[in-house]
Design an enzyme around this catalytic site. Structure first.
Site, PDB file in Angstrom:
ATOM      1  N   GLN A 197      50.349  37.641  50.631  1.00  0.00           N
ATOM      2  CA  GLN A 197      49.678  38.670  49.846  1.00  0.00           C
ATOM      3  C   GLN A 197      50.756  39.589  49.258  1.00  0.00           C
ATOM      4  O   GLN A 197      51.244  40.509  49.913  1.00  0.00           O
ATOM      5  CB  GLN A 197      48.705  39.456  50.723  1.00  0.00           C
ATOM      6  N   ARG A 217      45.510  44.916  50.451  1.00  0.00           N
ATOM      7  CA  ARG A 217      46.371  44.692  49.297  1.00  0.00           C
ATOM      8  C   ARG A 217      45.959  43.409  48.581  1.00  0.00           C
ATOM      9  O   ARG A 217      45.331  42.521  49.166  1.00  0.00           O
ATOM     10  CB  ARG A 217      47.840  44.618  49.711  1.00  0.00           C
ATOM     11  N   ALA A 238      38.045  44.192  50.152  1.00  0.00           N
ATOM     12  CA  ALA A 238      38.944  43.040  50.253  1.00  0.00           C
ATOM     13  C   ALA A 238      39.943  42.999  49.102  1.00  0.00           C
ATOM     14  O   ALA A 238      39.897  43.812  48.172  1.00  0.00           O
ATOM     15  CB  ALA A 238      38.128  41.754  50.301  1.00  0.00           C
ATOM     16  N   HIS A 239      40.819  41.993  49.147  1.00  0.00           N
ATOM     17  CA  HIS A 239      41.909  41.915  48.173  1.00  0.00           C
ATOM     18  C   HIS A 239      41.404  41.682  46.754  1.00  0.00           C
ATOM     19  O   HIS A 239      40.450  40.975  46.511  1.00  0.00           O
ATOM     20  CB  HIS A 239      42.930  40.841  48.566  1.00  0.00           C
ATOM     21  N   ASN A 240      42.089  42.347  45.826  1.00  0.00           N
ATOM     22  CA  ASN A 240      41.848  42.239  44.379  1.00  0.00           C
ATOM     23  C   ASN A 240      40.491  42.767  43.928  1.00  0.00           C
ATOM     24  O   ASN A 240      40.066  42.508  42.804  1.00  0.00           O
ATOM     25  CB  ASN A 240      42.024  40.796  43.901  1.00  0.00           C
TER      26      ASN A 240
END
Length: 337
Positions: A197, A217, A238-240
């Protein structure tokens, strides 16, 4: 502190109905107020509490016409007017003197603005920049090459991982973790292998993040919490994920990766959202709903979530099933089945 009703009406810009010399010594909710205190009424569903309140005075809307015993101050926004009174009666806020506690661990390359306060046992890694008037609470960790803007309040035991970008006037409550690795794994030769990540978290101005909330991240690029967003305790981002401006997210909500949430979206408690979908501007999602597809706006409820009118119809059908079953059994009995 004691204030007269006339003083409160003047400062709130309201219309007084009652004795202007009445002494007010405190503020409380309708249910808890006692004589000498002021309360507020802004929602019709609390009319029962208003009729039973022991408050000496109440902030009410301008068109309020129901006869009540307490004195009234009619204002355009009773909630905000009451908030201003609460601030007058509240204890003075806790303040932290500028400076760095001797037990804090700060890398020599860290750049601190003016009047920054670093509390005991905080750790600030190399390459970090912190703006004027920001407070970093006791035991908090600020990772490498992080940027934090002016007038932020980082409560004790917050973790902000490396290369985070935090705007100005951001509040992050205790236990929050900003920038932990996104949940990314791939099956290789029968085993789960970690997907690195490499992205970051960006939090814009005037955001507030609740206790024990986590913002992961990005795998690459950024997880982005935009200006004015308010996030409750125990929320997982969560990511993005992108959260649009001025959206609000209540406790125990979970938003899966790469979902894009529009501006002014409201999510009640325990909402679950799958990844890679879009929630349109102004959408409202009721408590414990599960969102499994993109939403184009309006109010949604249920699991899976559907437009509110449809959800109400489905609930009504379910509640009628018992009577329907009884009728079927009666018909089968008459038919000898």
């Amino acid at each position: 502190m004691t204030l007269t009703l006339q003083e409160l009406a003047t400062t709130s810009g309201g219309e007084l109905v009652g004795d202007p010399s009445l002494q007010i010594t405190g503020a409380a909710s309708l249910a808890e107020a006692t004589p000498g205190e002021i309360s507020f009424f802004a929602n019709r569903k609390y009319i029962g509490l208003l009729r039973k309140t022991h408050a000496s005075a109440v902030f009410v809307p301008p068109d309020f016409a129901e006869p009540i015993t307490p004195a009234q101050i009619r204002v355009s926004n009773p909630t905000k007017a009451f908030e201003q009174v609460v601030l007058k009666f509240a204890p003075k806020p806790i303040t932290f003197a500028p400076g760095i506690h001797l037990s804090a661990v700060i890398n020599a390359s860290v750049q601190l603005g003016q009047r920054v306060s670093i509390q005991p046992h905080a750790v600030i890694e190399a390459g970090t920049r912190i703006g004027d008037d920001t407070i970093v609470g006791a035991g908090s960790y600020i990772g490498h090459e992080t940027t934090i803007g002016a007038a932020c309040l980082i409560y004790p035991r917050v973790t902000i991982r490396e290369r985070g970008r935090i705007g100005s006037r951001v509040i992050i409550h205790s236990g929050a973790v900003i920038g932990a690795d996104g949940f990314g794994f791939e099956m290789v030769d029968g085993r789960q292998q970690k997907i690195q990540q490499f992205g970051m978290v960006q939090i814009d101005d005037d955001v507030e993040i609740g206790a024990n909330t986590t913002v992961d991240r990005a795998r690459f690029g950024r997880t982005w919490i935009q200006e004015g967003v308010k996030i409750d305790n125990l929320v997982q981002i969560a990511h993005n994920v992108v959260i649009g401006k001025n959206s609000v997210i209540a406790a125990q909500t979970g938003i899966s990766g790469s979902t894009r949430v529009g501006e002014r979206v409201a999510m009640a408690g325990q909402v679950g959202i799958i990844g890679h979908i879009e929630i349109a501007d102004g959408s409202m999602i009721a408590a414990q709903s599960g969102v499994s597809k993109s939403i184009a706006g309006g109010v949604w409820f249920g699991y899976p979530a559907v437009p509110l009118a449809e959800a109400k119809q489905q609930i009504a059908w379910i509640h009628r099933l018992g009577k329907l079953l009884a009728r079927v059994k009666e018909l089968e009995k008459k038919l000898g089945l």
